[in-house]
Write a protein that holds these residues in place. Sequence first.
Motif, PDB file in Angstrom:
ATOM      1  N   LYS A 362     -88.612 -95.876 -48.584  1.00  0.00           N
ATOM      2  CA  LYS A 362     -88.310 -94.446 -48.702  1.00  0.00           C
ATOM      3  C   LYS A 362     -86.940 -94.123 -48.118  1.00  0.00           C
ATOM      4  O   LYS A 362     -86.218 -93.257 -48.632  1.00  0.00           O
ATOM      5  CB  LYS A 362     -89.394 -93.628 -47.983  1.00  0.00           C
ATOM      6  N   ALA A 363     -86.557 -94.834 -47.048  1.00  0.00           N
ATOM      7  CA  ALA A 363     -85.244 -94.601 -46.442  1.00  0.00           C
ATOM      8  C   ALA A 363     -84.130 -94.991 -47.412  1.00  0.00           C
ATOM      9  O   ALA A 363     -83.143 -94.258 -47.578  1.00  0.00           O
ATOM     10  CB  ALA A 363     -85.124 -95.403 -45.146  1.00  0.00           C
ATOM     11  N   VAL A 364     -84.294 -96.141 -48.074  1.00  0.00           N
ATOM     12  CA  VAL A 364     -83.284 -96.594 -49.037  1.00  0.00           C
ATOM     13  C   VAL A 364     -83.195 -95.621 -50.209  1.00  0.00           C
ATOM     14  O   VAL A 364     -82.117 -95.301 -50.701  1.00  0.00           O
ATOM     15  CB  VAL A 364     -83.623 -98.017 -49.522  1.00  0.00           C
ATOM     16  N   ALA A 365     -84.339 -95.126 -50.665  1.00  0.00           N
ATOM     17  CA  ALA A 365     -84.353 -94.165 -51.770  1.00  0.00           C
ATOM     18  C   ALA A 365     -83.656 -92.863 -51.397  1.00  0.00           C
ATOM     19  O   ALA A 365     -83.142 -92.154 -52.261  1.00  0.00           O
ATOM     20  CB  ALA A 365     -85.786 -93.884 -52.197  1.00  0.00           C
ATOM     21  N   LYS A 366     -83.632 -92.560 -50.096  1.00  0.00           N
ATOM     22  CA  LYS A 366     -82.932 -91.359 -49.625  1.00  0.00           C
ATOM     23  C   LYS A 366     -81.424 -91.580 -49.530  1.00  0.00           C
ATOM     24  O   LYS A 366     -80.673 -90.666 -49.203  1.00  0.00           O
ATOM     25  CB  LYS A 366     -83.464 -90.951 -48.245  1.00  0.00           C
ATOM     26  N   GLY A 367     -80.974 -92.839 -49.777  1.00  0.00           N
ATOM     27  CA  GLY A 367     -79.556 -93.142 -49.702  1.00  0.00           C
ATOM     28  C   GLY A 367     -79.121 -93.688 -48.364  1.00  0.00           C
ATOM     29  O   GLY A 367     -77.932 -93.911 -48.137  1.00  0.00           O
ATOM     30  N   LEU A 368     -80.055 -93.942 -47.461  1.00  0.00           N
ATOM     31  CA  LEU A 368     -79.717 -94.495 -46.152  1.00  0.00           C
ATOM     32  C   LEU A 368     -79.478 -95.990 -46.259  1.00  0.00           C
ATOM     33  O   LEU A 368     -80.063 -96.675 -47.090  1.00  0.00           O
ATOM     34  CB  LEU A 368     -80.838 -94.218 -45.152  1.00  0.00           C
ATOM     35  N   GLU A 369     -78.634 -96.503 -45.376  1.00  0.00           N
ATOM     36  CA  GLU A 369     -78.321 -97.926 -45.389  1.00  0.00           C
ATOM     37  C   GLU A 369     -78.278 -98.462 -43.963  1.00  0.00           C
ATOM     38  O   GLU A 369     -78.144 -97.705 -42.996  1.00  0.00           O
ATOM     39  CB  GLU A 369     -76.967 -98.186 -46.072  1.00  0.00           C
ATOM     40  N   GLY A 370     -78.379 -99.785 -43.842  1.00  0.00           N
ATOM     41  CA  GLY A 370     -78.190-100.440 -42.558  1.00  0.00           C
ATOM     42  C   GLY A 370     -79.101 -99.933 -41.463  1.00  0.00           C
ATOM     43  O   GLY A 370     -80.293 -99.724 -41.653  1.00  0.00           O
ATOM     44  N   GLU A 371     -78.507 -99.686 -40.277  1.00  0.00           N
ATOM     45  CA  GLU A 371     -79.279 -99.269 -39.112  1.00  0.00           C
ATOM     46  C   GLU A 371     -79.921 -97.906 -39.318  1.00  0.00           C
ATOM     47  O   GLU A 371     -81.016 -97.649 -38.811  1.00  0.00           O
ATOM     48  CB  GLU A 371     -78.377 -99.239 -37.876  1.00  0.00           C
ATOM     49  N   ALA A 372     -79.269 -97.041 -40.096  1.00  0.00           N
ATOM     50  CA  ALA A 372     -79.848 -95.716 -40.351  1.00  0.00           C
ATOM     51  C   ALA A 372     -81.167 -95.846 -41.108  1.00  0.00           C
ATOM     52  O   ALA A 372     -82.157 -95.176 -40.790  1.00  0.00           O
ATOM     53  CB  ALA A 372     -78.872 -94.857 -41.144  1.00  0.00           C
TER      54      ALA A 372
END
Length: 460
Positions: A362-372
């Motif tokens: 879900k984090a990746v789908a939100k556009g977050l990357e790496g440590e975020a």
Amino acid sequence: MTAPSTAPASPGRGGRWIQQWDPEDETFWKETGEKVAKRNLLFSVLSEHIGFSIWTLWSVLVLFMGPEYGLTPADKFLLTSMVTLVGAVVRVPYTFAVAIFGGRNWTIISASLLLIPTIAAFTVMKPGTSFNTFLLIGLLAGIGGGNFASSMTNINAFFPLRKKGWALGLNAGGGNIGVPVIQLAALAIIGAGGGPRVLLGIYIPLIVVAAVLAALCMDNIENVKNDTGAAKDAAKDGHTWIMAFLYVGTFGSFIGYSFAFGQVLQNQFGRTPLEAAYVTFIGPLLGSLIRPVGGALADKYGGAKITLYNYVGMGVATAVLIAASMQKSLGLFTVAFVVLFVLSGLGNGSTYKMIPGIFQTKAVAKGLEGEAAAAYGRRLSGASMGLIGAVGALGGVGINLAFRQSFLSYGSGTGAFVAFLAFYAACFVVTWAVYLRRSAAKDTATAATEAKPQLNYAEV
């Protein structure tokens, strides 16, 4: 890369505190993090192992309780149901206790608390004690079930995402082994003509050892904090409750059958306490040992796929149990029950691996990357684990109550197994519909439109 500091994080906070912890940093992990994480995992497993033993203590004690105790089979199933219920409920506060007290500090406290139900049971375990007294002491033993939630939350913080399936599976499996170990100890004691107080007397010093080793060898992580916003977000997220439902089918089965197996053998097949004890430990032992394998397979192939196929196996094993129960075939019944234990353990590992993977996706789908993205995943997965673990353990309550009603209504466990088969079918459908069918459709849509990253749960 600096090594983690174990100096006190702030004035007034005792114990060993690590102020910097970033397991997703590969250099940090190789130079420092892995060694520290594995040390904490080892002693977390020990404490959780003792906690499981005390939680499932009454699955063993009821085997000692013959006619002179004046308890009916329904009384015993009710007793084990209530012990399971308390173990499920306390998992929620135990999850938050890690951030309040620190993982090491709470392990010391939670291990020490196990002395209360153990000493209390040692005091009252004799014929003539009222059922209400046994019920009250049994409820105290339920706190052992909470150790799982705090231990899993703590270990989740120590390991990087790529290692969580293995680490959480090993942590949970090592704890789960507390069930067959206490059953094996009971077998040895019954076989030697000993009584339940001998068993309780063995565990009292072991609890002290677990607490002392936690104090000497474990660490607290400073940046693990309770995030009430994360707890609310996790509770609002549908995946928390979907995974709780699936965990009812795996862990709920494991703990429920662990409490009930010996009683079913006694009541349905007329086994003596010694005859029942000879086989009751086998299923929980194999189910515990296989749990890390379930986590490792989920790391490699995807937790959703392993969970889906696992429910197929659980359904087949349950169908065989129904046939064996109707035919009164003890041999087939025992083999099928052990297979069901193994599959429940495998599913425990795969479902728990899915949790951090779902929120990372879900984090990746939100556009977050790496440590975020990693921080988002840790935040919600850690908050959801307590709820999922608590609801999952409630499955054990349902199993014991189902057996109680089945024996009252039909004189056997067949009716309960029919209900369990229907539930496993529902778990299969949910796993496929939510984490496999829908993700495939998303992949097709993404390929066609080349849009921003889409949710794909097939590999979680």
